[in-house]
Design an enzyme around this catalytic site. Structure first.
Site, short mmCIF file in Angstrom:
data_model
loop_
_atom_site.label_atom_id
_atom_site.label_comp_id
_atom_site.label_asym_id
_atom_site.label_seq_id
_atom_site.Cartn_x
_atom_site.Cartn_y
_atom_site.Cartn_z
N ASN A 140 0.82 -1.36 0.09
CA ASN A 140 -0.04 0.00 -0.11
C ASN A 140 1.11 1.23 -0.16
O ASN A 140 0.50 2.36 -0.70
CB ASN A 140 -0.95 0.05 1.17
CG ASN A 140 -0.38 -0.03 2.51
OD1 ASN A 140 0.48 -0.75 2.73
ND2 ASN A 140 -1.07 0.50 3.50
N LYS A 163 12.21 -7.41 1.25
CA LYS A 163 11.19 -8.14 0.17
C LYS A 163 9.84 -7.27 0.17
O LYS A 163 9.13 -7.14 1.05
CB LYS A 163 10.95 -9.50 0.70
CG LYS A 163 10.28 -10.22 -0.35
CD LYS A 163 9.44 -11.51 -0.04
CE LYS A 163 7.81 -11.22 0.32
NZ LYS A 163 7.37 -10.52 -1.00
N PRO A 164 9.84 -6.60 -0.83
CA PRO A 164 8.65 -5.83 -1.16
C PRO A 164 7.60 -6.80 -1.52
O PRO A 164 7.62 -8.02 -1.89
CB PRO A 164 8.99 -4.92 -2.37
CG PRO A 164 9.92 -5.60 -3.06
CD PRO A 164 10.77 -6.67 -2.03
N GLU A 166 4.73 -8.73 -3.65
CA GLU A 166 4.49 -9.10 -5.06
C GLU A 166 3.69 -8.32 -5.77
O GLU A 166 3.46 -8.27 -6.79
CB GLU A 166 4.04 -10.49 -5.17
CG GLU A 166 2.80 -10.93 -4.45
CD GLU A 166 3.03 -11.33 -2.91
OE1 GLU A 166 3.94 -10.62 -2.36
OE2 GLU A 166 2.36 -12.45 -2.36
N GLU A 238 4.21 -5.18 12.28
CA GLU A 238 3.14 -4.01 12.24
C GLU A 238 1.83 -4.86 11.32
O GLU A 238 2.12 -4.96 10.06
CB GLU A 238 3.77 -3.03 11.29
CG GLU A 238 4.90 -2.36 12.16
CD GLU A 238 4.24 -1.53 13.21
OE1 GLU A 238 3.32 -1.23 13.52
OE2 GLU A 238 5.43 -1.23 14.14
N GLY A 240 -2.72 -5.50 10.55
CA GLY A 240 -3.95 -4.69 10.23
C GLY A 240 -4.55 -3.96 11.30
O GLY A 240 -4.27 -3.97 12.67
N CYS A 272 -3.44 1.08 6.73
CA CYS A 272 -3.56 0.12 8.08
C CYS A 272 -4.51 1.01 9.20
O CYS A 272 -5.28 0.32 9.97
CB CYS A 272 -2.30 -0.39 8.58
SG CYS A 272 -1.01 1.06 8.80
N GLU A 450 7.54 0.92 15.56
CA GLU A 450 8.62 1.45 14.59
C GLU A 450 8.53 2.80 14.79
O GLU A 450 7.49 3.50 15.50
CB GLU A 450 8.11 1.08 13.15
CG GLU A 450 8.21 -0.53 12.95
CD GLU A 450 8.05 -0.69 11.46
OE1 GLU A 450 6.93 -0.36 10.67
OE2 GLU A 450 9.01 -1.28 10.78
P1 NAD Z 1 0.20 -9.59 3.19
O1 NAD Z 1 0.29 -9.77 4.47
O2 NAD Z 1 -0.32 -10.20 2.35
O3 NAD Z 1 1.84 -9.08 2.83
C1 NAD Z 1 2.74 -8.30 3.20
C2 NAD Z 1 3.95 -8.76 2.55
O4 NAD Z 1 4.50 -9.91 3.56
C3 NAD Z 1 4.24 -8.96 1.27
O5 NAD Z 1 5.51 -8.68 0.90
C4 NAD Z 1 4.08 -10.61 1.35
O6 NAD Z 1 4.61 -10.99 0.10
C5 NAD Z 1 4.54 -11.25 2.43
N1 NAD Z 1 4.25 -12.27 2.99
C6 NAD Z 1 3.04 -12.76 2.90
N2 NAD Z 1 2.70 -13.80 3.62
C7 NAD Z 1 4.25 -14.20 4.10
C8 NAD Z 1 4.71 -15.24 4.86
N3 NAD Z 1 3.85 -16.43 5.29
N4 NAD Z 1 5.82 -15.27 5.28
C9 NAD Z 1 6.84 -14.22 4.92
N5 NAD Z 1 6.30 -13.12 4.20
C10 NAD Z 1 4.87 -13.30 3.65
O7 NAD Z 1 -0.29 -7.87 3.46
P2 NAD Z 1 -0.79 -6.94 2.05
O8 NAD Z 1 -2.12 -7.41 1.48
O9 NAD Z 1 0.48 -6.81 1.19
O10 NAD Z 1 -0.90 -5.61 2.98
C11 NAD Z 1 -2.16 -5.41 3.46
C12 NAD Z 1 -1.92 -5.47 4.95
O11 NAD Z 1 -0.96 -4.84 5.55
C13 NAD Z 1 -3.18 -4.93 5.70
O12 NAD Z 1 -3.65 -5.85 6.68
C14 NAD Z 1 -2.72 -3.60 6.43
O13 NAD Z 1 -3.48 -3.35 7.40
C15 NAD Z 1 -1.30 -4.12 6.63
N6 NAD Z 1 -0.47 -2.93 6.73
C16 NAD Z 1 -0.24 -2.57 8.00
C17 NAD Z 1 0.68 -1.60 8.51
C18 NAD Z 1 1.08 -1.10 9.89
O14 NAD Z 1 2.19 -0.45 9.78
N7 NAD Z 1 0.44 -1.64 10.71
C19 NAD Z 1 0.98 -0.78 7.14
C20 NAD Z 1 0.42 -1.01 6.05
C21 NAD Z 1 -0.18 -2.19 5.74
#
Ligand code: NAD
Length: 478
Positions: A140, A163-164, A166, A238, A240, A272, A450
């Site tokens: 995001n 790792k950003p 995908e 960090e 959801g 988030c 953070e």
């Molecule tokens: P996601 O959890 O699907 O993915 C986040 C990252 O983690 C990606 O790079 C993904 O490839 C990786 N990932 C996923 N599963 C993994 C695993 N088992 N092992 C290692 N890496 C893994 O989240 P998203 O859809 O990319 O982002 C949306 C979520 O992020 C929402 O829930 C949002 O609230 C949260 N978010 C939180 C904050 C915060 O600071 N609290 C900030 C931004 C987004």
């Protein structure tokens, strides 16, 4: 933005129009051993850890300068990578610049302790880096989220493997390029690409990774936390939220309504800290909701670089499907969709992942739509009777990331602000965030903080040193 996987590539698709923005090569899991080994070599041989803090800070400042010099390029790339309005993307580059500058300052000013001794020695602490750290970020706000992890991790002397997501893979390689040009030793920062379940999971499990910093969904966070627990490596999560945004009858109405709308529809709700549960004091429920609805219905949904755009597309076509499914389930649960609830109609929206600002009411606080994160432009509205009712409803989820409180009564704001389970509390404001102030979640919204000075300590371990000053040799029996 949306991405599709084609053999060994991730393809970034502009969610505003479906066009291809760029491709990155997926890192094979088998490559990780060599990548982690290069990280350790850089950690041991580059001299980074031993570099005096003000010299490390100089490199961090040069990275900030490099990001600032490419602000427009980076903002437009992120806009196409994940569909956020251009103005927001520019703000995120500014934030990344500010983060590198801030941690440059923390790096050279952070003090450790000289502790009171109880013998003939001098006792004090120093901070040591972990070594190779994994930083995993969501889609995001890539430019900002990457900086929030990479800057303090480097400042603390670590090597970082980033790792950003995908779904927004294009910004991390640019940060790497800029960092190298700024003088960061080779391999001190590396980028791996691919899906979370594959390369992400393998990185987290890799025995050479000594600390994990993750931002993303709560479900992924749980799984990463399990692995970190098994491996006994520190992890920062960090996650959801389902943040309550509270409007009391005495609130400054104009400001409150504007903040409620900005708090959920900014970034199309893909934040988030989106204020996704609106709690309105019962006596003014209809009035306030009508005002929110009037504003939501007239928000300008448009291409991210259109003039006057208030809400762009969702970040990907598959994410729009998820958000649409969330709204369908809310309907099935008995929710009334008071506005939105569908993609906008018209030629300008036909090839993009757009979805209208959506407001739902008529549900109880335990409905799944009031409990789960939509991570999209979906607001659920709920009435509350009094403070006790509000606190019970607002705290009644697994999340605890943020909250907003609108009232002119300071003592009440204080009471509610202390009672709500949230890492960030905004009183008569919303979604303010600054690098110098800690950020993180209560409950299932995360572990660790953070930003701020703690944001650097997250990436360091305390070492205690004792230097003997004894006049006599130590004796066996004290
Ligand atoms: P996601 O959890 O699907 O993915 C986040 C990252 O983690 C990606 O790079 C993904 O490839 C990786 N990932 C996923 N599963 C993994 C695993 N088992 N092992 C290692 N890496 C893994 O989240 P998203 O859809 O990319 O982002 C949306 C979520 O992020 C929402 O829930 C949002 O609230 C949260 N978010 C939180 C904050 C915060 O600071 N609290 C900030 C931004 C987004």
């Amino acid at each position: 933005m949306a991405t599709g996987m084609q053999q060994e590539e991730l393809i970034s698709i502009d969610p505003a129009n479906g066009s291809e923005v760029g491709r990155v090569r997926v890192t094979a899991v088998e490559e990780l051993d060599a990548i982690v080994a290069r990280g350790w070599q850089a950690f041991h041989r580059s001299g980074w850890k031993a570099l005096l803090p003000h010299k490390r800070a100089a490199v961090l400042r040069a990275i900030a300068d490099g990001l600032a010099a490419e602000k427009e390029f980076l903002a437009r790339l992120q806009m196409r990578d994940n569909g956020k309005p251009l103005g927001e993307c520019r703000g995120m580059v500014d934030s990344a610049v500010g983060t590198f500058l801030y941690y440059a300052s923390v790096c050279e000013t952070l003090e450790t302790d000289v502790t009171p001794a109880r013998g003939d020695y001098l006792s004090f602490t120093v901070l040591e880096p972990f070594g190779v750290v994994a930083a995993i970020t969501p889609w995001n706000s890539p430019v900002m989220n990457d900086a929030t992890k990479v800057a303090p991790a480097l400042a603390a002397g670590n090597a970082v493997i980033l790792k950003p997501s995908e779904d927004a893979p294009l910004l991390a390689p640019e940060l790497l390029r800029i960092a190298r040009a700024a003088g960061l030793p080779e391999d001190l920062l590396q980028v791996v690409q691919g899906r979370g379940a594959q390369v992400g999971a393998a990185l987290v499990a890799h025995p050479g990774v000594r600390m994990i910093s993750f931002t993303g969904g709560t479900q992924s966070g749980r799984s990463i936390g399990r692995v970190a627990g098994e491996r006994l490596v520190p992890v920062a999560l960090e996650l959801g939220g389902k943040s309550p945004h509270v409007v009391f009858a005495d609130a400054d109405r104009e400001h409150a309504v504007a903040a409620v709308v900005a708090g959920i529809f900014g970034s199309a709700g893909q934040s988030c800290v989106a204020g996704s549960r609106l709690f309105i004091e019962q006596s003014v429920y209809d009035e306030v909701l009508d005002q929110v609805l009037a504003r939501a219905r007239t928000l300008r949904v448009a291409a991210p670089d259109a003039s006057g755009v208030e809400m762009g597309p969702l970040a990907s076509f598959h994410h729009r499907e998820r958000v649409a499914a969330f709204v369908e389930r809310a309907r099935a649960e008995g929710g009334r969709v008071r506005c939105g609830g569908q993609a906008p109609e018209g030629a300008e929206y036909a090839s993009g992942a757009y979805y209208l600002p959506t407001v739902i009411d008529g549900l109880g606080p335990q409905a799944l739509s009031c409990q789960e994160e939509a991570f999209g432009p979906v607001l659920v509205a709920l009435p509350f009777r009094d403070e006790a009712d509000l606190i019970e409803q607002a705290n009644g989820t697994v999340f605890g990331l943020a909250c907003g409180i609108w009232t002119e009564n300071f003592k009440r704001a204080w009471r509610i602000g202390r009672a709500l389970e949230a890492g960030s509390v905004w009183i008569n404001t919303y979604k303010q965030s600054v690098t110098s102030t800690p950020f993180g979640g209560f409950k299932s919204s995360g572990i660790g903080r953070e930003k701020g000075i703690d944001g650097l300590r997250l990436y360091a371990q305390v070492k205690s040193l004792y230097v003997g000053l004894h006049a006599q040799p130590l004796s066996v029996a004290k």
